[in-house]
Design a protein around this motif. Structure first.
Motif, PDB file in Angstrom:
ATOM      1  N   GLY A  26      12.843  18.632 -10.124  1.00 50.40           N
ATOM      2  CA  GLY A  26      12.936  19.684 -11.019  1.00 50.40           C
ATOM      3  C   GLY A  26      11.702  20.282 -11.242  1.00 50.40           C
ATOM      4  O   GLY A  26      10.509  19.874 -11.333  1.00 50.40           O
ATOM      5  N   VAL A  74      15.921  25.032 -13.098  1.00 53.50           N
ATOM      6  CA  VAL A  74      17.197  25.165 -13.883  1.00 53.50           C
ATOM      7  C   VAL A  74      17.094  26.134 -15.051  1.00 53.50           C
ATOM      8  O   VAL A  74      16.055  26.114 -15.684  1.00 53.50           O
ATOM      9  CB  VAL A  74      17.434  23.761 -14.659  1.00 53.50           C
ATOM     10  CG1 VAL A  74      18.821  23.913 -15.487  1.00 53.50           C
ATOM     11  CG2 VAL A  74      17.813  22.732 -13.517  1.00 53.50           C
ATOM     12  N   SER A 114      17.922  21.692 -19.214  1.00 52.25           N
ATOM     13  CA  SER A 114      17.224  21.296 -18.029  1.00 52.25           C
ATOM     14  C   SER A 114      17.665  20.075 -17.488  1.00 52.25           C
ATOM     15  O   SER A 114      17.580  19.913 -16.215  1.00 52.25           O
ATOM     16  CB  SER A 114      15.776  21.510 -17.940  1.00 52.25           C
ATOM     17  OG  SER A 114      15.062  20.927 -18.995  1.00 52.25           O
ATOM     18  N   LEU A 122      19.764  18.886 -14.310  1.00 50.88           N
ATOM     19  CA  LEU A 122      19.407  18.053 -13.088  1.00 50.88           C
ATOM     20  C   LEU A 122      20.219  17.081 -12.705  1.00 50.88           C
ATOM     21  O   LEU A 122      20.554  16.610 -11.701  1.00 50.88           O
ATOM     22  CB  LEU A 122      17.993  17.653 -13.211  1.00 50.88           C
ATOM     23  CG  LEU A 122      16.775  18.697 -13.189  1.00 50.88           C
ATOM     24  CD1 LEU A 122      15.458  18.063 -13.687  1.00 50.88           C
ATOM     25  CD2 LEU A 122      16.700  19.323 -11.745  1.00 50.88           C
ATOM     26  N   ILE A 141      10.476  14.466 -12.103  1.00 50.58           N
ATOM     27  CA  ILE A 141       9.924  15.707 -12.876  1.00 50.58           C
ATOM     28  C   ILE A 141       8.451  15.108 -13.126  1.00 50.58           C
ATOM     29  O   ILE A 141       7.948  13.915 -13.202  1.00 50.58           O
ATOM     30  CB  ILE A 141      10.739  15.709 -13.945  1.00 50.58           C
ATOM     31  CG1 ILE A 141      10.857  14.417 -14.945  1.00 50.58           C
ATOM     32  CG2 ILE A 141      12.061  16.090 -13.908  1.00 50.58           C
ATOM     33  CD1 ILE A 141      11.474  14.693 -16.429  1.00 50.58           C
ATOM     34  N   THR A 187      13.641  17.337 -21.529  1.00 46.07           N
ATOM     35  CA  THR A 187      14.197  17.099 -20.070  1.00 46.07           C
ATOM     36  C   THR A 187      14.369  15.614 -19.806  1.00 46.07           C
ATOM     37  O   THR A 187      15.323  15.178 -19.228  1.00 46.07           O
ATOM     38  CB  THR A 187      13.350  17.915 -19.064  1.00 46.07           C
ATOM     39  OG1 THR A 187      13.442  19.489 -19.307  1.00 46.07           O
ATOM     40  CG2 THR A 187      14.015  17.653 -17.638  1.00 46.07           C
TER      41      THR A 187
END
Length: 286
Positions: free
Chosen positions: A9, A39, A90, A94, A108, A124
């Motif tokens: 991500g 995203v 986000s 993902l 991430i 996230t």
């Protein structure tokens, strides 16, 4: 624990750089494939005169996405797929994209605002760590500043139980395929009770932890290092051992979470926040 299809991500911020640096390292060492995803939020649909504003907003989103993925391409090179995925969240985006593309792991970076060299959990990560159907790998803040040249060792945070036993099995196979050592550690946290009572309790906990680690390591094809880490809290316990520049910690999901999903338990949350190296949370498989 497959690592062949890596999904990173990415966003044009330091945390995006950290996650991407770790994803590139993992993809290279595992000889796998890398997908870099941005995203973005959905554009609104508005009838009537506001249609012009909607068109301008859509154009802005497209421009932002193109610029973001162009930046990622400069860092990760042409041997990766670059995709834009639209979702309100986000992390949930993902999760959805990992399912669609058959990813093996989502990577991430740390949320902004945390200490350098540590992992902070933002929205996230929270969405991923409570719903992802594949393992989630978190990079500490500043990881991209001086990333290691290779992964050097996998360390499993072990606590006796089916989930951790499965994690050891997976980690052993992965360490073997990557050609790196495997270590098992168990944390013993002192209770703060009166000295005599606490020492007696700690002796039992140490013996039990050492016995469990030896049992977990027994019969593995490679030599497995085992350590009991002791401290007043998780951070102090983790600080009693050495961590290689290319270390990665592996945690099993909580047994209270849903099957085949990542679900972060209380101890794992503390490990994530105290760790000075990347941490991977596996899905619960039994």
């Amino acid at each position: 624990m497959k690592l062949h299809d890596v999904l990173a991500g990415y966003m044009p911020e330091p945390r995006g750089l950290d996650g991407l640096a770790l994803a590139v390292l993992l993809k290279r060492q595992a000889h796998g494939r890398l997908t870099v995803a941005f995203v973005q939020p959905p554009a609104w649909s508005t009838p009537g005169p506001a249609k012009a504003e909607e068109s301008a907003w859509r154009a802005y989103l497209m421009e932002q996405a193109d610029a973001t993925l162009w930046q990622a391409r400069q860092l990760a090179g042409e041997e990766a797929d670059y995709v834009v995925h639209t979702h309100k969240g986000s992390g949930r985006g993902l999760v959805e994209l990992a399912r669609k593309r058959g990813a093996d792991v989502v990577v991430i970076g740390s949320a902004p605002g945390g200490r350098k060299g540590r992992i902070a959990l933002g929205s996230t990560a929270d969405q991923l760590l409570h719903s992802s159907s594949v393992p989630v790998l978190l990079a500490p803040r500043g990881y991209a500043d001086k990333p290691p040249t290779a992964l050097e060792r996998l360390t499993v945070a072990y606590r006796r139980g089916p989930g951790c036993d499965a994690a050891v099995k997976d980690a052993a196979a992965t360490a073997g395929s990557l050609g790196i050592p495997l270590r098992l550690v168990t944390l013993v946290i002192s209770s703060g009770r009166p000295a005599e009572v606490e020492e007696e309790m700690l002796m039992r906990l140490r013996d039990e932890a050492a016995s469990n680690l030896r049992a977990a390591a027994h019969g593995r094809p490679q030599v497995v290092e085992v350590e009991v880490l002791e401290g007043r809290n998780v951070a102090q316990a983790l600080g009693t051992t050495s961590w290689l520049p290319g270390e990665m910690i592996i945690c099993a999901s909580s047994a209270t979470g849903p099957l085949r999903r990542v679900f972060l338990g209380d101890t794992s949350i503390k490990i994530v926040r105290a760790a000075t190296c990347p941490v991977m949370i596996l899905t619960r498989e039994n």
